[in-house]
Write an enzyme that holds these catalytic residues in place. Structure first.
Site, PDB file in Angstrom:
ATOM      1  N   HIS A 256     -33.256  36.460  90.764  1.00 38.63           N
ATOM      2  CA  HIS A 256     -34.081  36.272  89.546  1.00 38.63           C
ATOM      3  C   HIS A 256     -34.988  35.055  89.785  1.00 38.63           C
ATOM      4  CE1 HIS A 256     -35.239  36.553  85.431  1.00 38.63           C
ATOM      5  NE2 HIS A 256     -34.159  36.088  84.821  1.00 38.63           N
ATOM      6  N   HIS A 295     -39.373  44.577  92.189  1.00 40.94           N
ATOM      7  CA  HIS A 295     -39.160  44.324  90.758  1.00 40.94           C
ATOM      8  C   HIS A 295     -38.552  45.564  90.126  1.00 40.94           C
ATOM      9  CE1 HIS A 295     -39.916  43.100  86.608  1.00 40.94           C
ATOM     10  NE2 HIS A 295     -39.984  41.888  87.112  1.00 40.94           N
ATOM     11  N   ASP A 351     -42.540  35.340  91.659  1.00 43.47           N
ATOM     12  CA  ASP A 351     -41.935  34.242  92.419  1.00 43.47           C
ATOM     13  C   ASP A 351     -42.522  34.067  93.811  1.00 43.47           C
ATOM     14  OD1 ASP A 351     -40.132  33.394  90.459  1.00 43.47           O
ATOM     15  OD2 ASP A 351     -38.754  35.025  90.933  1.00 43.47           O
TER      16      ASP A 351
HETATM   17  C1  SDX Z   1     -37.868  37.748  88.641  1.00 40.24           C
HETATM   18  O1  SDX Z   1     -36.754  41.314  85.472  1.00 40.24           O
HETATM   19  C2  SDX Z   1     -37.716  40.509  85.374  1.00 40.24           C
HETATM   20  O2  SDX Z   1     -38.645  40.695  84.656  1.00 40.24           O
HETATM   21  C3  SDX Z   1     -37.612  39.291  86.283  1.00 40.24           C
HETATM   22  C4  SDX Z   1     -38.846  38.377  86.405  1.00 40.24           C
HETATM   23  C5  SDX Z   1     -39.121  37.646  85.084  1.00 40.24           C
HETATM   24  O3  SDX Z   1     -40.256  37.239  84.857  1.00 40.24           O
HETATM   25  O4  SDX Z   1     -38.145  37.392  84.356  1.00 40.24           O
HETATM   26  O5  SDX Z   1     -40.010  39.124  86.755  1.00 40.24           O
HETATM   27  C6  SDX Z   1     -38.637  37.244  87.438  1.00 40.24           C
HETATM   28  O6  SDX Z   1     -36.665  37.679  88.627  1.00 40.24           O
HETATM   29  C7  SDX Z   1     -38.607  38.339  89.805  1.00 40.24           C
HETATM   30  C8  SDX Z   1     -37.712  38.920  90.898  1.00 40.24           C
HETATM   31  C9  SDX Z   1     -37.262  37.782  91.838  1.00 40.24           C
HETATM   32  N1  SDX Z   1     -36.321  38.279  92.861  1.00 40.24           N
HETATM   33  C10 SDX Z   1     -36.654  38.475  94.129  1.00 40.24           C
HETATM   34  O7  SDX Z   1     -37.800  38.328  94.536  1.00 40.24           O
HETATM   35  C11 SDX Z   1     -35.508  38.855  95.049  1.00 40.24           C
HETATM   36  C12 SDX Z   1     -35.908  39.999  95.969  1.00 40.24           C
HETATM   37  N2  SDX Z   1     -36.088  41.205  95.164  1.00 40.24           N
HETATM   38  C13 SDX Z   1     -35.045  42.050  94.985  1.00 40.24           C
HETATM   39  O8  SDX Z   1     -33.754  41.759  95.348  1.00 40.24           O
HETATM   40  C14 SDX Z   1     -35.191  43.168  93.957  1.00 40.24           C
HETATM   41  O9  SDX Z   1     -36.441  43.741  94.146  1.00 40.24           O
HETATM   42  C15 SDX Z   1     -35.002  42.801  92.475  1.00 40.24           C
HETATM   43  C16 SDX Z   1     -33.706  42.007  92.252  1.00 40.24           C
HETATM   44  C17 SDX Z   1     -36.154  41.963  91.957  1.00 40.24           C
HETATM   45  C18 SDX Z   1     -34.927  44.099  91.656  1.00 40.24           C
HETATM   46  O10 SDX Z   1     -33.732  44.767  91.945  1.00 40.24           O
HETATM   47  P1  SDX Z   1     -33.465  46.281  91.592  1.00 40.24           P
HETATM   48  O11 SDX Z   1     -34.330  46.765  90.504  1.00 40.24           O
HETATM   49  O12 SDX Z   1     -31.992  46.429  91.391  1.00 40.24           O
HETATM   50  O13 SDX Z   1     -33.932  47.052  92.890  1.00 40.24           O
HETATM   51  P2  SDX Z   1     -33.083  47.341  94.192  1.00 40.24           P
HETATM   52  O14 SDX Z   1     -32.544  46.044  94.713  1.00 40.24           O
HETATM   53  O15 SDX Z   1     -32.062  48.391  93.858  1.00 40.24           O
HETATM   54  O16 SDX Z   1     -34.169  47.887  95.152  1.00 40.24           O
HETATM   55  C19 SDX Z   1     -34.615  49.249  95.169  1.00 40.24           C
HETATM   56  C20 SDX Z   1     -34.961  49.583  96.584  1.00 40.24           C
HETATM   57  C21 SDX Z   1     -33.793  49.322  97.529  1.00 40.24           C
HETATM   58  O17 SDX Z   1     -33.907  50.240  98.611  1.00 40.24           O
HETATM   59  P3  SDX Z   1     -32.990  51.542  98.641  1.00 40.24           P
HETATM   60  O18 SDX Z   1     -31.566  51.089  98.557  1.00 40.24           O
HETATM   61  O19 SDX Z   1     -33.392  52.358  97.421  1.00 40.24           O
HETATM   62  O20 SDX Z   1     -33.360  52.208  99.930  1.00 40.24           O
HETATM   63  O21 SDX Z   1     -36.009  48.731  97.070  1.00 40.24           O
HETATM   64  C22 SDX Z   1     -35.519  47.904  98.127  1.00 40.24           C
HETATM   65  C23 SDX Z   1     -34.002  47.925  98.002  1.00 40.24           C
HETATM   66  O22 SDX Z   1     -33.387  47.670  99.219  1.00 40.24           O
HETATM   67  N3  SDX Z   1     -35.981  46.525  97.833  1.00 40.24           N
HETATM   68  C24 SDX Z   1     -36.233  45.599  98.760  1.00 40.24           C
HETATM   69  C25 SDX Z   1     -36.646  44.468  98.040  1.00 40.24           C
HETATM   70  N4  SDX Z   1     -36.636  44.746  96.731  1.00 40.24           N
HETATM   71  C26 SDX Z   1     -36.241  45.995  96.622  1.00 40.24           C
HETATM   72  N5  SDX Z   1     -36.136  45.601 100.082  1.00 40.24           N
HETATM   73  C27 SDX Z   1     -36.454  44.452 100.713  1.00 40.24           C
HETATM   74  N6  SDX Z   1     -36.853  43.318 100.086  1.00 40.24           N
HETATM   75  C28 SDX Z   1     -36.973  43.318  98.748  1.00 40.24           C
HETATM   76  N7  SDX Z   1     -37.359  42.202  98.105  1.00 40.24           N
END
Ligand code: SDX
Length: 414
Positions: A256, A295, A351
């Site tokens: 997050h 996201h 971020d």
């Molecule tokens: C914020 O929710 C909000 O609105 C949050 C926010 C706010 O203003 O409050 O916008 C602020 O928290 C931004 C997010 C910050 N986090 C990160 O940057 C961490 C990296 N990102 C991820 O871990 C992920 O994308 C999340 C946590 C942001 C979202 O998680 P989800 O919705 O549970 O998605 P997921 O992890 O299940 O991903 C779906 C697919 C996966 O692949 P498959 O298993 O389907 O093959 O996308 C891939 C993931 O592996 N994926 C990524 C990735 N993000 C998603 N692969 C590599 N790197 C990434 N960053």
């Protein structure tokens, strides 16, 4: 501040052009309960409440606060005005804004004992978000109204925390390096006050405006984890300080708000722009999440990153080391969006570039997420208060997948 305004206008124009063909928003009306939708792990797809506060359209890449496009707000508004808007539902008249700012000023002194609490913890070994969580909890102990859980009393706590969290962030940033906190100046805006509380120096107008824009962009964002956490705690009629403490704890995590800090560590690990492709190939092999990308809601470019990216470019252009950091980020964006973006619709999120913006302002990496909290306090409190107005305790269920008829085994037979 014409150059910042032009940059925001250009970002908005690109966003509007690129997303004009996307379908209209699916969910804008009031929800008729019970909601019939599928719910995935992590409550993906679940609808938790009705709201008039803000809207994230993930397919178009829109972010709207109380009906106003965040591009317009970041171009024209201030963090004070945006906070008023989120809390009250309308843009203030000049008299309303003056009264709101006066109230913020009236709260802009921290009790000395909270600084003492910060001094007594191992502050340079404590994550600033953990220090902030403790400090906000302690502030509640000094507020005799803390346990009055009416909308009126909690609104007052909200305004107090909007004024005081920037001061706490500044005090923590200084105490970590053995520096005494500085007294706030009554003529400062919240953005100026935050910068002054951290650096002890009068911020120049451009830096203060960039911080103001960053605070506006982070103020609210749908039912994100920390907002939902805040609302869940508040829905038991606990107290606003406790609800915000929980929100801060949630925001800290690297999935997050904590991602902004991790992005900088990633860029430092990569080292220079030429290492990006090899680093990314290895990261994919190791199935590492690339911080600052992806996201739950956006399947388009995050509008906040559309502004923060160009701001990062502008702020880093004069310094070769910072320029290299920015170029590493740009190469990483290309690698990730080409490598994962088209297939999984993964773009930079808020971020990814915010940390470069803060680094260019001379702010240390560990303070990036506390700055996020100093902004999100407006969204947390606005949404907790909106829900409190028609409160029902949050209480979802889990699907039990364990056994049901296990005979108790005495200790001697295990
Ligand atoms: C914020 O929710 C909000 O609105 C949050 C926010 C706010 O203003 O409050 O916008 C602020 O928290 C931004 C997010 C910050 N986090 C990160 O940057 C961490 C990296 N990102 C991820 O871990 C992920 O994308 C999340 C946590 C942001 C979202 O998680 P989800 O919705 O549970 O998605 P997921 O992890 O299940 O991903 C779906 C697919 C996966 O692949 P498959 O298993 O389907 O093959 O996308 C891939 C993931 O592996 N994926 C990524 C990735 N993000 C998603 N692969 C590599 N790197 C990434 N960053």
């Amino acid at each position: 501040m014409d150059e910042i305004r032009e940059l925001i206008q250009a970002a908005a124009a690109t966003a509007r052009k690129e997303t004009s063909e996307e379908p209209e928003p699916a969910f804008t009306g009031s929800v008729a309960y019970p909601v019939d939708c599928s719910v995935d792990r992590g409550l993906a797809g679940a609808i938790a409440a009705d709201t008039k506060i803000g809207y994230v359209n993930g397919s178009k890449g829109w972010l709207i606060y109380r009906g106003y496009d965040v591009f317009d707000l970041s171009e024209h508004s201030t963090f004070e005005e945006t906070s008023f808007l989120l809390l009250n539902g309308h843009l203030p008249t000049s008299a309303e804004l003056a009264a709101f700012e006066e109230k913020l000023r009236s709260y802009s002194q921290l009790p000395p004992s909270v600084i003492q609490v910060l001094r007594e913890m191992p502050i340079n070994e404590t994550h600033p978000m953990s220090a902030l969580r403790t400090a906000v909890s302690f502030l509640g102990n000094w507020d005799p109204t803390a346990d009055t859980t009416t909308v009126e009393a909690e609104t007052e706590v909200a305004i107090r925390l909007i004024a005081q969290i920037p001061l706490l962030v500044g005090a923590i940033a200084r105490l970590r390096h053995g520096k005494d906190p500085v007294d706030p100046k009554p003529n400062h805006t919240l953005a100026q006050g935050l910068l002054y509380a951290m650096n002890g120096e009068e911020p120049d107008a451009k830096t203060a405006r960039v911080m103001d824009v960053a605070l506006i962009l982070h103020a609210d964002h749908g039912m994100n984890a920390s907002t939902f956490t805040t609302m869940v705690v508040n829905s038991s009629l606990s107290d606003m300080y406790g609800s915000i403490v929980a929100g801060i704890a949630s925001l800290k995590g690297p999935l997050h708000g904590g991602a902004n800090e991790q992005v900088l560590y990633t860029l430092e690990e990569i080292g220079n722009p030429d290492n990006v492709e090899a680093w990314f190939t290895k990261a994919r092999e190791q199935k590492r999440k690339v911080m600052g990308f992806g996201h739950r809601v956006y399947k388009a470019y995050d509008p906040r990153a559309r502004i923060l990216g160009p701001l990062a470019a502008k702020l880093t252009s004069a310094d070769p080391e910072m320029k290299a950091l920015y170029e590493t980020a740009i190469r990483l964006e290309k690698a990730v969006t080409e490598g994962l973006g088209t297939e999984k619709k993964i773009f930079p999120n808020v971020d990814f570039y915010s940390g470069i913006v803060y680094r260019a302002m001379g702010i240390e990496t560990a303070i990036f997420t506390p700055i996020f909290a100093a902004s999100r306090i407006s969204g947390w409190t606005a949404r907790a208060l909106e829900y409190l107005g028609d409160n029902r305790i949050f209480r979802p269920r889990a699907v039990y997948t364990g056994p049901t008829s296990v005979d108790y085994v005495p200790m001697s037979e295990r």
